[in-house]
Design a protein around this motif. Structure first.
Motif, PDB file in Angstrom:
ATOM      1  N   GLY A 272       0.807  -1.209   0.000  1.00  0.00           N
ATOM      2  CA  GLY A 272       0.000   0.000   0.000  1.00  0.00           C
ATOM      3  C   GLY A 272       0.841   1.260   0.000  1.00  0.00           C
ATOM      4  N   LEU A 273       1.916   1.269   0.787  1.00  0.00           N
ATOM      5  CA  LEU A 273       2.804   2.433   0.826  1.00  0.00           C
ATOM      6  C   LEU A 273       3.471   2.663  -0.530  1.00  0.00           C
ATOM      7  N   LEU A 274       3.834   1.573  -1.184  1.00  0.00           N
ATOM      8  CA  LEU A 274       4.428   1.689  -2.515  1.00  0.00           C
ATOM      9  C   LEU A 274       3.434   2.292  -3.500  1.00  0.00           C
ATOM     10  N   LEU A 275       2.172   1.853  -3.428  1.00  0.00           N
ATOM     11  CA  LEU A 275       1.138   2.408  -4.294  1.00  0.00           C
ATOM     12  C   LEU A 275       0.898   3.885  -4.003  1.00  0.00           C
ATOM     13  N   LEU A 276       0.913   4.256  -2.736  1.00  0.00           N
ATOM     14  CA  LEU A 276       0.696   5.659  -2.377  1.00  0.00           C
ATOM     15  C   LEU A 276       1.795   6.550  -2.951  1.00  0.00           C
ATOM     16  N   PHE A 277       3.047   6.100  -2.862  1.00  0.00           N
ATOM     17  CA  PHE A 277       4.149   6.875  -3.429  1.00  0.00           C
ATOM     18  C   PHE A 277       3.962   7.052  -4.935  1.00  0.00           C
ATOM     19  N   LEU A 278       3.651   5.948  -5.635  1.00  0.00           N
ATOM     20  CA  LEU A 278       3.431   6.018  -7.079  1.00  0.00           C
ATOM     21  C   LEU A 278       2.234   6.894  -7.424  1.00  0.00           C
ATOM     22  N   ALA A 279       1.194   6.835  -6.612  1.00  0.00           N
ATOM     23  CA  ALA A 279      -0.017   7.605  -6.884  1.00  0.00           C
ATOM     24  C   ALA A 279       0.262   9.102  -6.856  1.00  0.00           C
ATOM     25  N   VAL A 280       0.915   9.568  -5.804  1.00  0.00           N
ATOM     26  CA  VAL A 280       1.203  10.999  -5.674  1.00  0.00           C
ATOM     27  C   VAL A 280       2.131  11.455  -6.785  1.00  0.00           C
ATOM     28  N   LEU A 281       3.175  10.669  -7.066  1.00  0.00           N
ATOM     29  CA  LEU A 281       4.119  11.017  -8.127  1.00  0.00           C
ATOM     30  C   LEU A 281       3.422  11.045  -9.484  1.00  0.00           C
ATOM     31  N   THR A 282       2.571  10.058  -9.749  1.00  0.00           N
ATOM     32  CA  THR A 282       1.931   9.929 -11.057  1.00  0.00           C
ATOM     33  C   THR A 282       0.917  11.040 -11.299  1.00  0.00           C
ATOM     34  N   MET A 283       0.061  11.321 -10.327  1.00  0.00           N
ATOM     35  CA  MET A 283      -0.957  12.349 -10.556  1.00  0.00           C
ATOM     36  C   MET A 283      -0.326  13.735 -10.704  1.00  0.00           C
ATOM     37  N   THR A 284       0.703  14.012  -9.928  1.00  0.00           N
ATOM     38  CA  THR A 284       1.334  15.331  -9.993  1.00  0.00           C
ATOM     39  C   THR A 284       2.100  15.512 -11.299  1.00  0.00           C
ATOM     40  N   ALA A 285       2.921  14.531 -11.657  1.00  0.00           N
ATOM     41  CA  ALA A 285       3.694  14.620 -12.898  1.00  0.00           C
ATOM     42  C   ALA A 285       2.776  14.649 -14.114  1.00  0.00           C
ATOM     43  N   GLY A 286       1.730  13.815 -14.108  1.00  0.00           N
ATOM     44  CA  GLY A 286       0.805  13.779 -15.237  1.00  0.00           C
ATOM     45  C   GLY A 286       0.117  15.106 -15.451  1.00  0.00           C
ATOM     46  N   ASN A 287      -0.348  15.736 -14.383  1.00  0.00           N
ATOM     47  CA  ASN A 287      -1.011  17.030 -14.512  1.00  0.00           C
ATOM     48  C   ASN A 287      -0.056  18.114 -14.993  1.00  0.00           C
ATOM     49  N   LEU A 288       1.178  18.113 -14.468  1.00  0.00           N
ATOM     50  CA  LEU A 288       2.154  19.124 -14.883  1.00  0.00           C
ATOM     51  C   LEU A 288       2.521  18.957 -16.357  1.00  0.00           C
ATOM     52  N   LEU A 289       2.677  17.718 -16.808  1.00  0.00           N
ATOM     53  CA  LEU A 289       3.006  17.472 -18.215  1.00  0.00           C
ATOM     54  C   LEU A 289       1.838  17.837 -19.131  1.00  0.00           C
ATOM     55  N   ALA A 290       0.619  17.612 -18.675  1.00  0.00           N
ATOM     56  CA  ALA A 290      -0.554  17.934 -19.496  1.00  0.00           C
ATOM     57  C   ALA A 290      -0.696  19.435 -19.728  1.00  0.00           C
ATOM     58  N   LEU A 291      -0.216  20.238 -18.800  1.00  0.00           N
ATOM     59  CA  LEU A 291      -0.337  21.700 -18.929  1.00  0.00           C
ATOM     60  C   LEU A 291       0.367  22.230 -20.173  1.00  0.00           C
ATOM     61  N   ALA A 292       1.401  21.529 -20.625  1.00  0.00           N
ATOM     62  CA  ALA A 292       2.209  22.033 -21.745  1.00  0.00           C
ATOM     63  C   ALA A 292       1.743  21.517 -23.105  1.00  0.00           C
ATOM     64  N   GLN A 293       0.687  20.712 -23.162  1.00  0.00           N
ATOM     65  CA  GLN A 293       0.273  20.077 -24.418  1.00  0.00           C
ATOM     66  C   GLN A 293      -0.631  20.983 -25.249  1.00  0.00           C
ATOM     67  N   THR A 294      -0.396  20.988 -26.553  1.00  0.00           N
ATOM     68  CA  THR A 294      -1.210  21.790 -27.475  1.00  0.00           C
ATOM     69  C   THR A 294      -2.067  20.923 -28.393  1.00  0.00           C
ATOM     70  N   ASP A 295      -1.849  19.609 -28.361  1.00  0.00           N
ATOM     71  CA  ASP A 295      -2.652  18.666 -29.142  1.00  0.00           C
ATOM     72  C   ASP A 295      -3.645  17.989 -28.209  1.00  0.00           C
ATOM     73  N   VAL A 296      -4.912  17.927 -28.600  1.00  0.00           N
ATOM     74  CA  VAL A 296      -5.949  17.449 -27.696  1.00  0.00           C
ATOM     75  C   VAL A 296      -5.742  15.994 -27.310  1.00  0.00           C
ATOM     76  N   ARG A 297      -5.245  15.166 -28.238  1.00  0.00           N
ATOM     77  CA  ARG A 297      -5.053  13.752 -27.907  1.00  0.00           C
ATOM     78  C   ARG A 297      -3.871  13.563 -26.961  1.00  0.00           C
ATOM     79  N   ARG A 298      -2.802  14.346 -27.156  1.00  0.00           N
ATOM     80  CA  ARG A 298      -1.675  14.233 -26.228  1.00  0.00           C
ATOM     81  C   ARG A 298      -2.047  14.801 -24.862  1.00  0.00           C
ATOM     82  N   LEU A 299      -2.873  15.843 -24.866  1.00  0.00           N
ATOM     83  CA  LEU A 299      -3.350  16.383 -23.596  1.00  0.00           C
ATOM     84  C   LEU A 299      -4.138  15.325 -22.834  1.00  0.00           C
ATOM     85  N   LEU A 300      -5.035  14.657 -23.541  1.00  0.00           N
ATOM     86  CA  LEU A 300      -5.828  13.611 -22.884  1.00  0.00           C
ATOM     87  C   LEU A 300      -4.945  12.421 -22.482  1.00  0.00           C
ATOM     88  N   ALA A 301      -3.880  12.165 -23.245  1.00  0.00           N
ATOM     89  CA  ALA A 301      -2.976  11.071 -22.901  1.00  0.00           C
ATOM     90  C   ALA A 301      -2.264  11.364 -21.580  1.00  0.00           C
TER      91      ALA A 301
END
Length: 495
Positions: A272-301
C-alpha cells in the motif's frame, strides 16, 4: 446452463465474437466491410445484456468445467459491463472512420480479443490466469496501435516502444507472481493470504515490488509511462478508448488483486505504501506534463497518466490502513474513469476530424458547431475534473472520504493532495473546453472543415457513454453494491 455460468463465460463469448467478426468481414463485399463494426457492437451489446441480467438477478457462482479458474463474481460482472459497453461504443465509433483498403478484417477481431482479456480479469480466481488475461488484452493492443501506419508514420515507432516496454513489464510481473508461488505454494487468490502468513518478509517485499513495477508499466504510472503518450496519440481513437478504459481496468485489477493476496498487515501495508508513493508522483507529474500540451489527444494522454494516480491512491489507502472504503472507492473510480476517458477520446476524435486538426488552437468553436458531441465531450471532461452530477464526482468523493476515514494525518494529507491535483487539472481542462466550445464563432460556417459532418455511429457511441456517465453519477448505488461486496473481500482474502 444458468445465468451465472453464462456470465462467467463472458470473456469466452467476447473472444468467439472476435472469430465471428473475422468471418463476417471475409464474407462481406469490400463496399460493406465497415458494417463489421455494427456486427461487433451488436455482439458486445448482447454480452452486456447477458452480464447485466446476471448482476440484476444476483446470479453469481462457479462456471461449469472452468470453476477452478473462472467464476461469476460481483467484481467480474461490474467490470465486464464496463468493458462490453465501452467496447461496443468503440466499435460503433470506428465504423466508417478506417480506410477499408487496410486490414479491416483484422481490426475488429483484434479489438474483441483485447476486450475478452480485459473482461476476464474480474472473473479469475488465481494469479496466473489473471496474468494471462492481462496479456491476452495487451498482445492485440500492440498490433492495433500500429494500425494507422500508412497514414501516420509515427504509429509504428509508438507500437514498438509500447511492445518493448510492455514485454518488459510482463516479464517483471511474472517474476513477482512466481516469487509468491515459491513462498506460498499456491496461486489461488483466496488462499494466498493464509499461505503467505509465515513467508520470508524480504521475499514478499521483492514480489510486491516486481508486481507493482510490472503492472505499473501497463498502467502508465510515472516513471513507467513513456510509452503511453505516443501510443494513445497515434492509434485509432477506438483503440485508444479501449486501451484507456478497458485494458487498463484489467491491468489495474491484476495489480491490486495480486497485492491484496499478500497477508494482512505487514505485506499488504508495504504494498500500500508503494502504491501511495506512485499515486502521488503519477498524478502530480501527469497534470504538470498535461499543462504544456497543445494537441488534444496528447493532452488527454497525459491526463490519463494523472488519472492513473487518482486510481492508485484509494487502493494504496485501502491496503495501507486495511480500509474496505479505499478499495470500494478505487473500484468505483475505475469504472467511472473507463467511461470518462473512453468517451473523451472518442468525442475528441470526432471533434478533431470535424475541425480538420487535433491541435487545440485549430479546434475553436467546433463543439458549438456540433453541439451533441460538444456537450458529450464537456460531460466527459467535467467528470474527469470531478464536477457533481457525474460519476467522476462520486468517485473522487469516495476517494476523499477514504483518505479522511483513516483518521490519521497521513490519510488527510493524501486527500488534500487529491484535491490539489484536481484543482491543478483545471489549468488545462478549462482552456480546452473554452476553446472547443466558445472560440472561433466568427469562423463558423466558413470553409469545408467547419461544415464537416459527424458520423451517426460515432454520435450514438459518445451519447451512450455520456448517458451512462451521468446515470452513474446520479445513481452510483447501481454498481456500488456489487463493488462493495468485492471490496469487503479484497485486502484480507481468507485472513
Amino acid at each position: 446452463m444458468n445465468l451465472a455460468a453464462l456470465a462467467g463465460l463472458a470473456p469466452l463469448l467476447i473472444a468467439v465474437g472476435g472469430v465471428a467478426a473475422y468471418l463476417v468481414a471475409k464474407l462481406l463485399p469490400a463496399r460493406d466491410l465497415r458494417f463489421t463494426g455494427t456486427f461487433s457492437a451488436a455482439w458486445l451489446a448482447a454480452v452486456f445484456l447477458l452480464v447485466l441480467a446476471a448482476g440484476v438477478t444476483g446470479s453469481f457462482g462457479e462456471v461449469p468445467f472452468l470453476g477452478p479458474i473462472l467464476a461469476a463474481t460481483p467484481l467480474g460482472v461490474a467490470f465486464a459491463l464496463l468493458v462490453t459497453l465501452l467496447g461496443a461504443a468503440a466499435c460503433l465509433a470506428s465504423q466508417g472512420r478506417l480506410d477499408p483498403r487496410g486490414p479491416l478484417q483484422l481490426y475488429y477481431p483484434l479489438l474483441l480479443f483485447a476486450l475478452a482479456g480485459a473482461s476476464a480479469a474480474g472473473f479469475t480466481r488465481d494469479l496466473f490466469t489473471l496474468f494471462v488475461s492481462v496479456e491476452l488484452s495487451a498482445i492485440p493492443s500492440y498490433a492495433l496501435v500500429a494500425y494507422l501506419r500508412d497514414g501516420e508514420p509515427r504509429a509504428v515507432p509508438a507500437a514498438v516502444k509500447y511492445l518493448f516496454q510492455g514485454v518488459t513489464g510482463t516479464l517483471t510481473a511474472l517474476l513477482g507472481v512466481a516469487l509468491l508461488y515459491v513462498a506460498g505454494h499456491t496461486l489461488l487468490i483466496a488462499d494466498l493470504p493464509r499461505a503467505l502468513a509465515n513467508a520470508d518478509p524480504f521475499l514478499l517485499a521483492a514480489a510486491a515490488t516486481l508486481i507493482t513495477i510490472g503492472y505499473g508499466v501497463k498502467l502508465g504510472a510515472v516513471p513507467l509511462h513513456t510509452w503511453l503518450p505516443d501510443a494513445y496519440s497515434f492509434a485509432p481513437a477506438g483503440v485508444t478508448a479501449v486501451m484507456a478504459g478497458a485494458t487498463k481496468a484489467g491491468s489495474l485489477l491484476a495489480l491490486v488483486l495480486s497485492l491484496a493476496a499478500l497477508p494482512a498487515g505487514g505485506g499488504s501495508a508495504l504494498a500500500g505504501l508503494l502504491l501511495l508513493f506512485l499515486a502521488v508522483l503519477t498524478m502530480t507529474a501527469g497534470n504538470l506534463l498535461a499543462l504544456a500540451q497543445t494537441d488534444v489527444r496528447r493532452l488527454l494522454a497525459y491526463s490519463s497518466v494523472a488519472q492513473m494516480g487518482y486510481l492508485l491512491l484509494p487502493f494504496g489507502i485501502g491496503l495501507t490502513w486495511g480500509l474496505a472504503t479505499g478499495i470500494l472507492a478505487g473500484l468505483f473510480y475505475a469504472v467511472a474513469y473507463g467511461l470518462m476517458k473512453g468517451g473523451a477520446f472518442l468525442s475528441a476524435d470526432l471533434l478533431a476530424a470535424a475541425a480538420g486538426s487535433s491541435e487545440t488552437a485549430r479546434m475553436e468553436g467546433v463543439g458549438s458547431r456540433h453541439p451533441v458531441v460538444g456537450v458529450a465531450f464537456t460531460l466527459f471532461v467535467l467528470g474527469l475534473i470531478g464536477v457533481p452530477a457525474t460519476a467522476g464526482f462520486a468517485g473522487k468523493a469516495l476517494i476523499f472520504l477514504a483518505g479522511m476515514s483513516t483518521m490519521t494525518w497521513g490519510g488527510v494529507a493524501l486527500a488534500l493532495v487529491l484535491a490539489a491535483n484536481s484543482a491543478l487539472s483545471l489549468g488545462y481542462y478549462v482552456p480546452l473546453l473554452s476553446t472547443v466550445l466558445f472560440g472561433g464563432h466568427a469562423a463558423a460556417g466558413q470553409g469545408g472543415e467547419a461544415k464537416a459532418k459527424v458520423p451517426v455511429t460515432g454520435l450514438v457511441a459518445v451519447v451512450i457513454l455520456a448517458i451512462a456517465l451521468v446515470l452513474l453519477g446520479f445513481f452510483p448505488w447501481t454498481i456500488s453494491g456489487w463493488l462493495g461486496s468485492a471490496a469487503a473481500y479484497f485486502p484480507w482474502g481468507a485472513a
